[in-house]
Scaffold this motif. Structure first.
Motif, PDB file in Angstrom:
ATOM      1  N   ALA A  31       0.915  -1.167   0.124  1.00 38.13           N
ATOM      2  CA  ALA A  31       0.031  -0.145  -0.081  1.00 38.13           C
ATOM      3  C   ALA A  31       0.868   1.146  -0.173  1.00 38.13           C
ATOM      4  CB  ALA A  31      -0.850   0.132   1.180  1.00 38.13           C
ATOM      5  N   SER A  63       1.525   5.638  -0.342  1.00 40.82           N
ATOM      6  CA  SER A  63       0.747   6.894  -0.089  1.00 40.82           C
ATOM      7  C   SER A  63       1.379   7.806  -0.570  1.00 40.82           C
ATOM      8  CB  SER A  63       0.527   6.924   1.603  1.00 40.82           C
ATOM      9  OG  SER A  63      -0.031   5.709   1.972  1.00 40.82           O
ATOM     10  N   SER A  99      -6.692  20.649   8.200  1.00 42.15           N
ATOM     11  CA  SER A  99      -8.167  20.472   8.632  1.00 42.15           C
ATOM     12  C   SER A  99      -8.750  21.742   8.952  1.00 42.15           C
ATOM     13  CB  SER A  99      -8.295  19.244   9.614  1.00 42.15           C
ATOM     14  OG  SER A  99      -9.603  19.303  10.308  1.00 42.15           O
ATOM     15  N   GLN A 125     -15.524  20.107  11.461  1.00 42.49           N
ATOM     16  CA  GLN A 125     -14.086  19.689  11.293  1.00 42.49           C
ATOM     17  C   GLN A 125     -14.352  19.000   9.573  1.00 42.49           C
ATOM     18  OE1 GLN A 125     -12.301  21.135  13.795  1.00 42.49           O
ATOM     19  NE2 GLN A 125     -10.553  21.144  12.455  1.00 42.49           N
ATOM     20  N   VAL A 158      -4.461  -2.979   6.754  1.00 45.82           N
ATOM     21  CA  VAL A 158      -3.433  -2.053   6.358  1.00 45.82           C
ATOM     22  C   VAL A 158      -4.298  -0.794   6.060  1.00 45.82           C
ATOM     23  CG1 VAL A 158      -1.555  -1.251   5.324  1.00 45.82           C
ATOM     24  CG2 VAL A 158      -1.787  -3.323   6.158  1.00 45.82           C
ATOM     25  N   THR A 159      -5.008  -0.872   4.913  1.00 45.76           N
ATOM     26  CA  THR A 159      -5.630   0.234   4.245  1.00 45.76           C
ATOM     27  C   THR A 159      -6.684   0.814   4.960  1.00 45.76           C
ATOM     28  OG1 THR A 159      -6.966  -1.281   2.922  1.00 45.76           O
ATOM     29  CG2 THR A 159      -5.214  -0.352   1.978  1.00 45.76           C
ATOM     30  N   ASN A 170      -5.178   2.904   7.752  1.00 46.27           N
ATOM     31  CA  ASN A 170      -4.614   3.923   7.137  1.00 46.27           C
ATOM     32  C   ASN A 170      -5.711   5.206   6.924  1.00 46.27           C
ATOM     33  OD1 ASN A 170      -2.255   2.722   7.367  1.00 46.27           O
ATOM     34  ND2 ASN A 170      -1.940   2.773   5.164  1.00 46.27           N
ATOM     35  N   LEU A 171      -6.995   4.745   6.692  1.00 49.05           N
ATOM     36  CA  LEU A 171      -7.957   5.789   6.206  1.00 49.05           C
ATOM     37  C   LEU A 171      -8.547   6.170   7.628  1.00 49.05           C
ATOM     38  CD1 LEU A 171      -9.625   7.165   4.192  1.00 49.05           C
ATOM     39  CD2 LEU A 171     -11.078   4.925   3.979  1.00 49.05           C
ATOM     40  N   ARG A 175      -6.144   8.826   8.862  1.00 48.21           N
ATOM     41  CA  ARG A 175      -6.159  10.018   8.258  1.00 48.21           C
ATOM     42  C   ARG A 175      -7.281  10.752   8.500  1.00 48.21           C
ATOM     43  NH1 ARG A 175      -4.095   8.098   2.320  1.00 48.21           N
ATOM     44  NH2 ARG A 175      -1.947   9.463   2.632  1.00 48.21           N
ATOM     45  N   THR A 176      -8.556   9.904   8.719  1.00 48.59           N
ATOM     46  CA  THR A 176     -10.071  10.783   9.013  1.00 48.59           C
ATOM     47  C   THR A 176      -9.748  11.163  10.383  1.00 48.59           C
ATOM     48  OG1 THR A 176     -10.812   9.001   7.402  1.00 48.59           O
ATOM     49  CG2 THR A 176     -12.362  10.171   8.828  1.00 48.59           C
ATOM     50  N   ARG A 206      -7.345  12.154  11.985  1.00 48.00           N
ATOM     51  CA  ARG A 206      -6.416  13.497  11.854  1.00 48.00           C
ATOM     52  C   ARG A 206      -7.396  14.736  11.312  1.00 48.00           C
ATOM     53  NH1 ARG A 206      -1.509  13.198   8.249  1.00 48.00           N
ATOM     54  NH2 ARG A 206      -2.751  13.259   6.904  1.00 48.00           N
ATOM     55  N   GLU A 207      -8.155  14.160  10.223  1.00 47.81           N
ATOM     56  CA  GLU A 207      -8.873  15.615   9.706  1.00 47.81           C
ATOM     57  C   GLU A 207     -10.049  15.992  10.600  1.00 47.81           C
ATOM     58  OE1 GLU A 207      -9.080  13.857   5.203  1.00 47.81           O
ATOM     59  OE2 GLU A 207     -10.755  13.946   6.200  1.00 47.81           O
ATOM     60  N   GLN A 208     -10.613  15.001  11.406  1.00 48.52           N
ATOM     61  CA  GLN A 208     -11.655  15.189  12.210  1.00 48.52           C
ATOM     62  C   GLN A 208     -11.351  15.614  13.443  1.00 48.52           C
ATOM     63  OE1 GLN A 208     -15.053  15.239  11.515  1.00 48.52           O
ATOM     64  NE2 GLN A 208     -14.909  14.466   9.586  1.00 48.52           N
ATOM     65  N   ASN A 209     -10.119  15.934  13.705  1.00 48.52           N
ATOM     66  CA  ASN A 209      -9.368  16.325  14.992  1.00 48.52           C
ATOM     67  C   ASN A 209      -9.857  15.270  16.176  1.00 48.52           C
ATOM     68  OD1 ASN A 209      -7.610  17.924  16.292  1.00 48.52           O
ATOM     69  ND2 ASN A 209      -9.320  19.570  16.828  1.00 48.52           N
ATOM     70  N   PHE A 232       5.891   0.601   7.156  1.00 48.73           N
ATOM     71  CA  PHE A 232       6.034   1.799   6.398  1.00 48.73           C
ATOM     72  C   PHE A 232       4.979   2.303   5.754  1.00 48.73           C
ATOM     73  CE2 PHE A 232       6.658  -1.596   3.343  1.00 48.73           C
ATOM     74  CZ  PHE A 232       6.126  -0.972   2.167  1.00 48.73           C
ATOM     75  N   GLU A 233       3.760   1.151   5.575  1.00 49.36           N
ATOM     76  CA  GLU A 233       2.849   1.443   4.832  1.00 49.36           C
ATOM     77  C   GLU A 233       1.877   2.645   5.657  1.00 49.36           C
ATOM     78  OE1 GLU A 233       1.896  -2.501   4.524  1.00 49.36           O
ATOM     79  OE2 GLU A 233       1.584  -2.216   2.433  1.00 49.36           O
ATOM     80  N   ASP A 287       4.063   6.219   6.171  1.00 46.55           N
ATOM     81  CA  ASP A 287       3.956   6.939   4.914  1.00 46.55           C
ATOM     82  C   ASP A 287       2.540   7.559   4.764  1.00 46.55           C
ATOM     83  OD1 ASP A 287       6.577   6.103   4.480  1.00 46.55           O
ATOM     84  OD2 ASP A 287       6.191   4.981   2.823  1.00 46.55           O
ATOM     85  N   ALA A 288       1.515   6.909   5.078  1.00 50.94           N
ATOM     86  CA  ALA A 288       0.213   7.158   5.053  1.00 50.94           C
ATOM     87  C   ALA A 288      -0.181   8.306   5.845  1.00 50.94           C
ATOM     88  CB  ALA A 288      -0.702   6.072   4.921  1.00 50.94           C
ATOM     89  N   VAL A 289       0.229   8.220   7.109  1.00 52.83           N
ATOM     90  CA  VAL A 289      -0.140   9.131   8.102  1.00 52.83           C
ATOM     91  C   VAL A 289       0.879  10.060   8.588  1.00 52.83           C
ATOM     92  CG1 VAL A 289      -1.479   9.064  10.379  1.00 52.83           C
ATOM     93  CG2 VAL A 289      -1.597   7.266   8.816  1.00 52.83           C
TER      94      VAL A 289
END
Lengths: 295, 405
Positions: A117, A119, A128, A135, B235-236, B239-240, B243-244, B246-249, B264-265, B268-270
Motif C-alpha cells: 500500500a 501513499s 483540517s 471539522q 492496513v488500508t 490508514n484511512l 487519516r480521518t 486527523r482530519e476530524q481532530n 512503513f505503509e 507513509d500514509a499518516v
C-alpha cells in the motif's frame, strides 16, 4: 443538531468524491453507450500516476495533474481505438472487454507493486479546517470544489464548443451526425479519452486521501454505478447530483444505523429508485438508447 | 553401431533418471500455501521468507529425518484457490506435509483439503481462534491466535495505558473499533468481555475493510469521547481511519492498533508526527530485547544477509519460529505422518523465552500453542519499538508518552 450538521457535511464531502469518480463514467455511457467497468481502474491508474510523479519527479500531488491528465487521455484513446472500436458492432462484448481490462490493469499493477500500500502526502493533506464547528479535511474540500468545477466545465464544453456539439450530435443520433460530416469514430476515441482523463483527474485529487492499492478501483466502481443510475444514465449533472445522494445516504446510514450496513442501505435505495424511476432523477426513459442528455 | 550407441544412451539416461529420482525422493518437501500474488502477496512473501530462513538453518545442520528440506510454494488468494493449491502440491509436487498461511479463510480451506489427503497442516500465522476450535486432527498452530491478541491488548490497557495516564478503570472509557470479518470481530468481542470484566466502560463500532469512507466510524467514536480508541483492522482501513481521525481532530488520550499499523505503509500514509505514541499489538519484532527473545538479533542479521533489507513486517520472525517448532516436532515424531507429528508436538514442553519471538511451546487440546503471545510496540519518531512486556525493551529504548493530548 451538531451531529446532524456533521453527518450532512460528511455526506456532501463524500458526494463530491463520488461525483468526481462518476462524471467520466457517465460521459462515456452517454456518448459511446458502454458501461465501462474499467473506469475505477483508470482512477487507480491516476492515483499511481500521481504517486510516480510525487516519488520520482518530486512534484506535489496536485501538480502531477499536468503529467497524469495527458497520459490518461492517451491511455483512454488507445484503449478505445485498439480494444473497443473493433467490437463496435458487439455492444455486449464491449462490456466484457472493459471487464477484461479491469482485471488486466489490476493485475499488472499488482505485479508491479507487489501489493504494497503506497501513499502520497501533500502539505494540504495535513490541514483540517473548522467550518462553523464542523471539522473538514482540506483535501476533501478540494475534491468537492473540483467535482463542481468539472461538472460545470464539462457542461459548458459540451454546450458551446464545436467538439462538444459534435459529441452531443453523436450521442443523439450517430447516423445523422455522420451524414452531417462528423467523424463518429474520432468522436468516440476523443470521448473515451476525455472520460479516462476525468478518471485520472479524480485519481490525482483522491491520492492524498487514500492508501493506494491495486484493488482500490473496484471499491469505487460499485458506488459509481449507483451514482450514475440514481442521477440518470448519460446525464452529466445527474452524475453530480447522484454523487451527493449516494454520499448522504451512506453518511446517514453509517452514522445513525451502522457503518457495516451503509452499503446495504445504499443499494436498497438504489433498487427502490430503479423500480420507481428507472431512468434516475435526471435521466429519461430509454436512456440506454438515447445516450447523453443535453441538460 | 547405431544400435549399440542407442542401447548405451538409453542405459545412461535410465541411470541418470534413477539417480535424480532417488535424490528427489530424499528431499523432504514442505508445501507452503500463501498468497504470493494479489493484494496480500506482500505479507505472504514476507512470512515465507521466515520459513526459508528456518529451512536454511536446518539444512546447514543436515536437514531433518536425514533428508534435505525443500520449500515448495503454491499461491492462494481465496478459499477456492487454497483447495486447488493443496491439490497441486500433493498431486504434482508430491510434498510430504503442508504449512502456511497468514489468512484465516485460506488456512481453513487448505487444512481441510490437507485432511482429505491425510496430510499434516501446520499453521504459523493465521489468527482466528476458530481454526483450532474445529478440532481437525491434522492441524496445529504454533503462533498466537486472535484470543491471544485480544488478551494482550487488554493487558496493555490495564498495565500500560491506565498507569501512564494516571487513571483507574473506574470511569475509563474505551471505544473498540474493528473491521467486520471474523478476524476483527473475534478479537473485538473478546476485548469487550475482558474490558467490561475489568470495570471499564466499552462502546463498539465496526466497519468494512473495503469501505471508501470511514468518517462515520470516526464521528461515532468521537461522539463517545473515549479515553482510548482500540482498533483492529487491516492496513488500508487502518490508514484511512487514522487519516480521518486527523482530519476530524479526533484525539483520545491514547490509541492502540491491533494486527496492523506497524509498517512503513502506515507511516507513509499518516506521517510520523501523528503516529508518535500510538501503541501496536503485533507479532514480536526482531528488535526486541534478547532477554525476551533470545536470538532475535541473529535472526535479523540472517534476514538482512539473505534479503539485503530489514524485515518488511514482524510476521516473518513468527513464521521462522513456527517452522523451527515444526521441524523439531518432525524430528521427535520420526515421521511426516500427521498422527505421529501431532502426537509428538502435543508432548513438546518448552518454556516462554525459548525462541527468537519469546515463544515457548505447549499445545492445548485443540493444538493451539498457548505459549505464543504477541507483544505491544509503540510508534516512536517514525520507528516501531517493542515496549511491553518490559522484557521486550531493547537497550536504550523506553516507552514514550502516549502522545494523544
Amino acid at each position: 443538531m451538531a451531529d446532524l450538521i456533521n453527518v450532512i457535511a460528511v455526506g456532501i464531502l463524500l458526494g463530491g468524491i463520488y461525483a468526481l469518480v462518476s462524471v467520466g463514467l457517465n460521459l462515456i455511457f452517454g456518448v459511446i453507450r458502454i458501461v465501462n467497468f474499467a473506469q475505477g481502474e483508470f482512477v487507480m491508474l491516476g492515483m499511481y500516476g500521481t504517486y510516480a510523479g510525487y516519488t520520482y519527479l518530486h512534484l506535489d500531488p496536485y501538480l502531477t495533474l499536468i503529467v497524469v491528465l495527458p497520459c490518461l487521455f492517451v491511455v483512454g484513446a488507445v484503449v478505445q481505438r485498439l480494444i473497443l472500436a473493433p467490437l463496435r458492432t458487439e455492444p455486449a462484448m464491449q462490456i466484457f472487454a472493459t471487464f477484461g481490462l479491469l482485471m488486466l490493469l489490476e493485475n499488472v499493477v499488482l505485479a508491479a507493486t507487489g501489493g504494497a500500500a503506497y501513499s502520497v502526502t501533500s502539505r494540504v493533506a495535513q490541514i483540517s479546517v473548522d467550518l462553523a464547528g464542523v471539522q473538514v479535511g482540506l483535501v476533501r474540500l478540494i475534491a468537492l470544489a473540483a467535482a463542481t468545477l468539472v461538472t460545470v466545465a464539462l457542461g459548458v464544453f459540451l454546450r458551446y464548443s464545436m467538439l462538444g456539439r459534435a459529441i452531443r450530435a453523436v450521442a443523439q443520433d450517430r447516423s445523422a451526425a455522420r451524414l452531417m460530416g462528423v467523424n463518429v469514430d474520432r468522436i468516440y476515441m476523443l470521448t473515451f479519452g476525455i472520460g479516462t482523463m476525468l478518471a485520472g483527474f479524480a485519481g490525482c485529487l483522491l491520492a492524498p486521501i487514500y492508501s493506494l492499492s491495486p484493488q482500490i478501483g473496484t471499491s469505487f466502481i460499485l458506488p459509481a454505478f449507483a451514482v450514475v443510475v440514481l442521477g440518470g444514465l448519460g446525464s452529466v449533472p445527474g452524475a453530480y447530483v447522484g454523487g451527493f445522494i449516494v454520499g448522504l445516504t451512506e453518511a446517514f446510514a453509517g452514522y445513525y444505523l451502522d457503518p457495516a450496513l451503509k452499503h446495504a442501505v445504499l443499494f436498497g435505495v438504489f433498487i427502490a429508485v430503479l423500480i420507481i424511476r428507472p431512468s434516475g432523477l435526471f435521466g429519461q426513459i430509454g436512456a440506454e438508447e438515447v445516450g447523453l442528455r443535453e441538460s | 553401431m547405431t544400435a549399440f550407441w542407442a542401447r548405451r544412451t538409453s542405459a545412461i539416461a535410465a541411470a541418470l533418471m534413477l539417480t535424480l529420482g532417488s535424490a528427489a525422493a530424499q528431499d523432504l518437501k514442505i508445501g507452503v500455501v500463501n498468497p504470493f500474488s494479489g493484494g496480500m502477496a506482500l505479507y505472504g512473501d514476507e512470512m515465507t521468507r521466515g520459513f526459508d530462513l528456518a529451512v536454511d538453518e536446518a539444512n546447514a545442520k543436515g536437514g531433518v529425518l536425514g533428508r534435505k528440506i525443500v520449500i515448495v510454494r503454491a499461491s492462494a488468494t481465496s478459499a477456492q484457490e487454497a483447495i486447488a493449491a493443496v491439490e497441486q502440491l500433493i498431486g504434482r509436487d508430491k510434498v510430504d506435509l503442508l504449512s502456511g498461511t497468514y489468512v484465516t479463510a485460506i488456512s481453513n480451506a487448505a487444512s481441510e483439503a490437507a485432511l482429505n489427503n491425510n496430510m499434516l497442516f501446520w499453521e504459523t500465522n493465521a489468527l482466528s481462534r476458530d481454526l483450532t476450535d474445529r478440532g481437525l486432527p491434522n492441524f496445529a498452530r504454533s503462533g498466537p491466535d486472535s484470543s491471544a491478541f485480544a488478551r494482550r491488548s487488554v493487558e496493555g490497557v490495564l498495565q500500560l495505558v491506565l498507569p501512564k495516564l494516571g487513571r483507574t478503570s473506574q470511569a475509563f472509557k474505551v471505544w473498540i473499533e474493528h473491521e467486520d470479518s471474523s478476524f476483527g470481530t473475534s478479537i473485538a468481542k473478546e476485548q469487550e468481555q475482558l474490558l467490561k470484566a475489568a470495570g471499564i466502560q466499552v462502546s463498539m463500532g465496526s466497519h468494512s475493510a473495503r469501505a471508501i469512507d470511514l468518517s462515520d466510524s470516526i464521528l461515532r467514536a468521537k461522539n463517545a469521547a473515549p479515553d482510548l480508541w482500540l482498533s483492529t483492522g487491516y492496513v488500508t482501513d487502518h490508514n484511512l481511519l487514522l487519516r480521518t481521525a486527523r482530519e476530524q481532530n479526533f484525539k483520545p488520550a491514547a490509541m492502540m492498533l491491533v494486527g496492523t499499523g506497524d509498517t512503513f505503509e502506515t507511516r507513509d500514509a499518516v506521517g510520523k508526527e501523528f503516529l508518535d505514541g500510538i501503541l501496536l499489538v503485533s507479532y514480536p519484532r526482531s528488535d526486541i530485547g534478547e532477554a525476551y527473545g533470545p536470538g532475535a538479533a541473529a535472526f535479523l542479521k540472517s534476514y538482512q544477509a539473505k534479503y539485503n533489507r530489514d524485515p518488511i513486517a514482524p510476521q516473518s520472525m513468527s513464521a521462522f519460529v513456527g517452522m523451527k517448532i515444526l521441524l523439531q516436532a518432525l524430528s521427535a515424531a520420526g515421521s511426516t505422518g500427521y498422527e505421529k507429528v501431532i502426537a509428538a508436538a502435543a508432548k513438546m514442553d518448552q518454556p516462554f523465552g525459548t525462541y527468537e519471538t519469546g515463544y515457548g511451546v505447549k499445545f492445548d487440546k485443540t493444538m493451539q500453542n498457548v505459549r505464543a503471545l504477541p507483544i505491544i510496540a509503540q510508534w516512536q519518531n517514525g520507528q516501531v519499538r517493542a515496549v511491553f512486556p518490559k522484557e521486550t525493551l531493547a537497550a536504550g529504548v523506553a516507552m514514550l508518552d502516549l502522545g494523544r493530548k
